[in-house]
Design a protein around this motif. Structure first.
Motif, PDB file in Angstrom:
ATOM      1  N   GLU A 100      44.603 106.702  80.747  1.00  0.00           N
ATOM      2  CA  GLU A 100      45.596 105.878  81.190  1.00  0.00           C
ATOM      3  C   GLU A 100      46.040 104.571  80.252  1.00  0.00           C
ATOM      4  O   GLU A 100      46.932 104.223  79.919  1.00  0.00           O
ATOM      5  CB  GLU A 100      45.564 105.341  82.477  1.00  0.00           C
ATOM      6  CG  GLU A 100      45.751 106.215  83.644  1.00  0.00           C
ATOM      7  CD  GLU A 100      47.064 106.848  83.686  1.00  0.00           C
ATOM      8  OE1 GLU A 100      48.116 106.188  83.472  1.00  0.00           O
ATOM      9  OE2 GLU A 100      47.263 108.166  83.639  1.00  0.00           O
ATOM     10  N   TYR A 101      44.741 103.955  79.513  1.00  0.00           N
ATOM     11  CA  TYR A 101      44.908 102.808  78.799  1.00  0.00           C
ATOM     12  C   TYR A 101      45.476 103.296  77.610  1.00  0.00           C
ATOM     13  O   TYR A 101      46.235 102.859  76.842  1.00  0.00           O
ATOM     14  CB  TYR A 101      43.318 102.518  78.610  1.00  0.00           C
ATOM     15  CG  TYR A 101      42.964 101.556  79.735  1.00  0.00           C
ATOM     16  CD1 TYR A 101      43.625 101.062  80.676  1.00  0.00           C
ATOM     17  CD2 TYR A 101      41.331 101.383  79.842  1.00  0.00           C
ATOM     18  CE1 TYR A 101      43.225 100.311  81.557  1.00  0.00           C
ATOM     19  CE2 TYR A 101      41.095 100.774  80.914  1.00  0.00           C
ATOM     20  CZ  TYR A 101      41.814  99.985  81.931  1.00  0.00           C
ATOM     21  OH  TYR A 101      41.213  99.239  82.909  1.00  0.00           O
ATOM     22  N   GLU A 102      45.084 104.524  77.146  1.00  0.00           N
ATOM     23  CA  GLU A 102      45.498 105.270  75.745  1.00  0.00           C
ATOM     24  C   GLU A 102      47.003 105.393  75.955  1.00  0.00           C
ATOM     25  O   GLU A 102      47.572 105.023  74.879  1.00  0.00           O
ATOM     26  CB  GLU A 102      44.800 106.579  75.492  1.00  0.00           C
ATOM     27  CG  GLU A 102      43.465 106.561  75.049  1.00  0.00           C
ATOM     28  CD  GLU A 102      42.647 107.660  74.668  1.00  0.00           C
ATOM     29  OE1 GLU A 102      41.995 107.979  74.021  1.00  0.00           O
ATOM     30  OE2 GLU A 102      43.081 108.791  75.356  1.00  0.00           O
ATOM     31  N   LYS A 103      47.594 105.851  76.964  1.00  0.00           N
ATOM     32  CA  LYS A 103      48.827 106.038  77.128  1.00  0.00           C
ATOM     33  C   LYS A 103      49.649 104.654  77.123  1.00  0.00           C
ATOM     34  O   LYS A 103      50.890 104.522  76.636  1.00  0.00           O
ATOM     35  CB  LYS A 103      49.221 106.838  78.425  1.00  0.00           C
ATOM     36  CG  LYS A 103      48.842 108.279  78.337  1.00  0.00           C
ATOM     37  CD  LYS A 103      49.296 108.866  79.500  1.00  0.00           C
ATOM     38  CE  LYS A 103      49.023 110.396  79.456  1.00  0.00           C
ATOM     39  NZ  LYS A 103      49.301 111.088  80.791  1.00  0.00           N
ATOM     40  N   ARG A 104      49.233 103.881  77.977  1.00  0.00           N
ATOM     41  CA  ARG A 104      49.775 102.491  78.247  1.00  0.00           C
ATOM     42  C   ARG A 104      49.895 101.542  76.915  1.00  0.00           C
ATOM     43  O   ARG A 104      50.914 101.060  76.695  1.00  0.00           O
ATOM     44  CB  ARG A 104      48.951 101.711  79.491  1.00  0.00           C
ATOM     45  CG  ARG A 104      49.872 100.480  79.786  1.00  0.00           C
ATOM     46  CD  ARG A 104      49.061 100.007  80.978  1.00  0.00           C
ATOM     47  NE  ARG A 104      48.929 100.805  82.061  1.00  0.00           N
ATOM     48  CZ  ARG A 104      47.812 100.840  82.895  1.00  0.00           C
ATOM     49  NH1 ARG A 104      47.087  99.994  82.840  1.00  0.00           N
ATOM     50  NH2 ARG A 104      47.700 101.655  83.803  1.00  0.00           N
ATOM     51  N   LYS A 105      48.971 101.782  76.081  1.00  0.00           N
ATOM     52  CA  LYS A 105      48.537 100.949  74.783  1.00  0.00           C
ATOM     53  C   LYS A 105      49.571 101.718  73.679  1.00  0.00           C
ATOM     54  O   LYS A 105      49.777 100.935  72.784  1.00  0.00           O
ATOM     55  CB  LYS A 105      47.303 100.567  74.611  1.00  0.00           C
ATOM     56  CG  LYS A 105      46.485  99.696  75.593  1.00  0.00           C
ATOM     57  CD  LYS A 105      47.444  98.315  75.549  1.00  0.00           C
ATOM     58  CE  LYS A 105      46.402  97.383  76.591  1.00  0.00           C
ATOM     59  NZ  LYS A 105      47.337  96.096  76.774  1.00  0.00           N
ATOM     60  N   GLU A 113      41.051 119.082  83.698  1.00  0.00           N
ATOM     61  CA  GLU A 113      42.532 118.693  83.731  1.00  0.00           C
ATOM     62  C   GLU A 113      43.082 117.524  83.081  1.00  0.00           C
ATOM     63  O   GLU A 113      44.024 117.608  82.380  1.00  0.00           O
ATOM     64  CB  GLU A 113      42.892 118.883  85.325  1.00  0.00           C
ATOM     65  CG  GLU A 113      42.824 120.336  85.831  1.00  0.00           C
ATOM     66  CD  GLU A 113      43.155 120.273  87.291  1.00  0.00           C
ATOM     67  OE1 GLU A 113      43.884 119.376  87.730  1.00  0.00           O
ATOM     68  OE2 GLU A 113      42.682 121.079  87.903  1.00  0.00           O
ATOM     69  N   VAL A 114      42.071 116.505  83.461  1.00  0.00           N
ATOM     70  CA  VAL A 114      42.708 115.047  82.809  1.00  0.00           C
ATOM     71  C   VAL A 114      42.453 115.202  81.310  1.00  0.00           C
ATOM     72  O   VAL A 114      43.257 114.590  80.423  1.00  0.00           O
ATOM     73  CB  VAL A 114      41.600 114.039  83.298  1.00  0.00           C
ATOM     74  CG1 VAL A 114      41.767 112.567  82.511  1.00  0.00           C
ATOM     75  CG2 VAL A 114      41.847 113.948  84.653  1.00  0.00           C
ATOM     76  N   LEU A 115      41.457 115.928  80.748  1.00  0.00           N
ATOM     77  CA  LEU A 115      41.076 115.955  79.268  1.00  0.00           C
ATOM     78  C   LEU A 115      42.259 116.891  78.540  1.00  0.00           C
ATOM     79  O   LEU A 115      42.576 116.562  77.611  1.00  0.00           O
ATOM     80  CB  LEU A 115      39.917 116.528  79.020  1.00  0.00           C
ATOM     81  CG  LEU A 115      38.715 115.571  79.326  1.00  0.00           C
ATOM     82  CD1 LEU A 115      37.271 116.033  79.069  1.00  0.00           C
ATOM     83  CD2 LEU A 115      38.582 114.235  78.442  1.00  0.00           C
ATOM     84  N   GLN A 116      42.669 117.836  79.497  1.00  0.00           N
ATOM     85  CA  GLN A 116      43.570 118.608  78.981  1.00  0.00           C
ATOM     86  C   GLN A 116      45.065 117.791  78.654  1.00  0.00           C
ATOM     87  O   GLN A 116      45.904 117.845  77.894  1.00  0.00           O
ATOM     88  CB  GLN A 116      44.024 119.924  79.927  1.00  0.00           C
ATOM     89  CG  GLN A 116      43.077 120.935  79.632  1.00  0.00           C
ATOM     90  CD  GLN A 116      43.005 122.141  80.508  1.00  0.00           C
ATOM     91  OE1 GLN A 116      44.167 122.330  81.131  1.00  0.00           O
ATOM     92  NE2 GLN A 116      42.156 122.740  80.852  1.00  0.00           N
ATOM     93  N   GLU A 117      45.379 116.885  79.763  1.00  0.00           N
ATOM     94  CA  GLU A 117      46.453 116.161  79.555  1.00  0.00           C
ATOM     95  C   GLU A 117      46.382 115.144  78.431  1.00  0.00           C
ATOM     96  O   GLU A 117      47.095 114.867  77.747  1.00  0.00           O
ATOM     97  CB  GLU A 117      46.296 115.341  80.969  1.00  0.00           C
ATOM     98  CG  GLU A 117      47.766 114.268  80.865  1.00  0.00           C
ATOM     99  CD  GLU A 117      47.580 113.368  82.167  1.00  0.00           C
ATOM    100  OE1 GLU A 117      47.996 112.364  81.986  1.00  0.00           O
ATOM    101  OE2 GLU A 117      47.163 113.695  83.165  1.00  0.00           O
ATOM    102  N   ARG A 118      45.037 114.682  78.099  1.00  0.00           N
ATOM    103  CA  ARG A 118      44.834 113.836  76.934  1.00  0.00           C
ATOM    104  C   ARG A 118      45.096 114.260  75.606  1.00  0.00           C
ATOM    105  O   ARG A 118      45.705 114.001  74.842  1.00  0.00           O
ATOM    106  CB  ARG A 118      43.590 113.391  76.968  1.00  0.00           C
ATOM    107  CG  ARG A 118      43.103 112.384  75.724  1.00  0.00           C
ATOM    108  CD  ARG A 118      41.589 111.788  75.861  1.00  0.00           C
ATOM    109  NE  ARG A 118      41.506 111.012  74.853  1.00  0.00           N
ATOM    110  CZ  ARG A 118      40.847 111.163  73.670  1.00  0.00           C
ATOM    111  NH1 ARG A 118      40.267 112.404  73.374  1.00  0.00           N
ATOM    112  NH2 ARG A 118      40.769 110.173  72.831  1.00  0.00           N
TER     113      ARG A 118
END
Length: 159
Positions: free
Chosen positions: A88-93, A119-124
């Motif tokens: 979330e921080y990566e996306k937000r920043k 699943e979260v890491l795939q999204e990343r």
């Protein structure tokens, strides 16, 4: 247990592996904090405070000992939450690479939680590929994803 396990942090702060504090010192600080919270504070609260303090201290110790399935689950979810925050921080920043936190995902024990983390890491991974940037930690993330997929196949074979 999920609520109680971070109570000590209200006094000592959220000490992470990146902080210059040994595991022994972290444990000592958190143990003293929990003893204070559960014995001195709750122990002095009218009817039922002492018993509630004793119960909370036992639950916290069960978490710290990490031997029961519930404790392992809460530990794993705590790690998953850190991975979620990272993404979330990566996306937000935008273009902020926090890949050094991916290593936490490798410490997840339970297959179900590892699957969620996968699943979260795939999204990343999709996010960074969309930016056409090679972010750090993608190889570690891939190993968690691969392990999770292998576990899913093994479970399917047994049913």
């Amino acid at each position: 247990m999920a609520l109680v396990h971070d109570m000590a942090e209200s006094l000592v702060g959220d000490i992470t592996p990146a902080d210059p504090v040994t595991k022994e010192e972290k444990n000592r600080r958190e143990t003293e904090s929990m003893d204070y919270l559960t014995t001195h504070l709750l122990g002095n609260v009218g009817r039922g405070g002492k018993e509630a303090g004793v119960d909370m201290r036992k639950i916290w110790q069960e978490y710290e000992d990490n031997k029961t399935l519930e404790a392992k689950f809460v530990h794993d979810v705590d790690k998953l939450e850190l991975v979620l925050q990272m993404v979330e921080y990566e996306k937000r920043k935008g273009k902020l690479d926090l890949g050094e936190f991916v290593r936490v995902a490798q410490k997840i024990v339970l297959p179900e939680v590892r699957e969620w983390c996968s699943e979260v890491l795939q999204e990343r991974e999709r996010y960074w590929k969309g930016l056409r940037i090679q972010a750090s930690g993608l190889d570690l993330g891939k190993s968690v994803i691969d392990q999770s997929e292998a576990e899913q196949i093994a479970r399917a074979d047994t049913t």
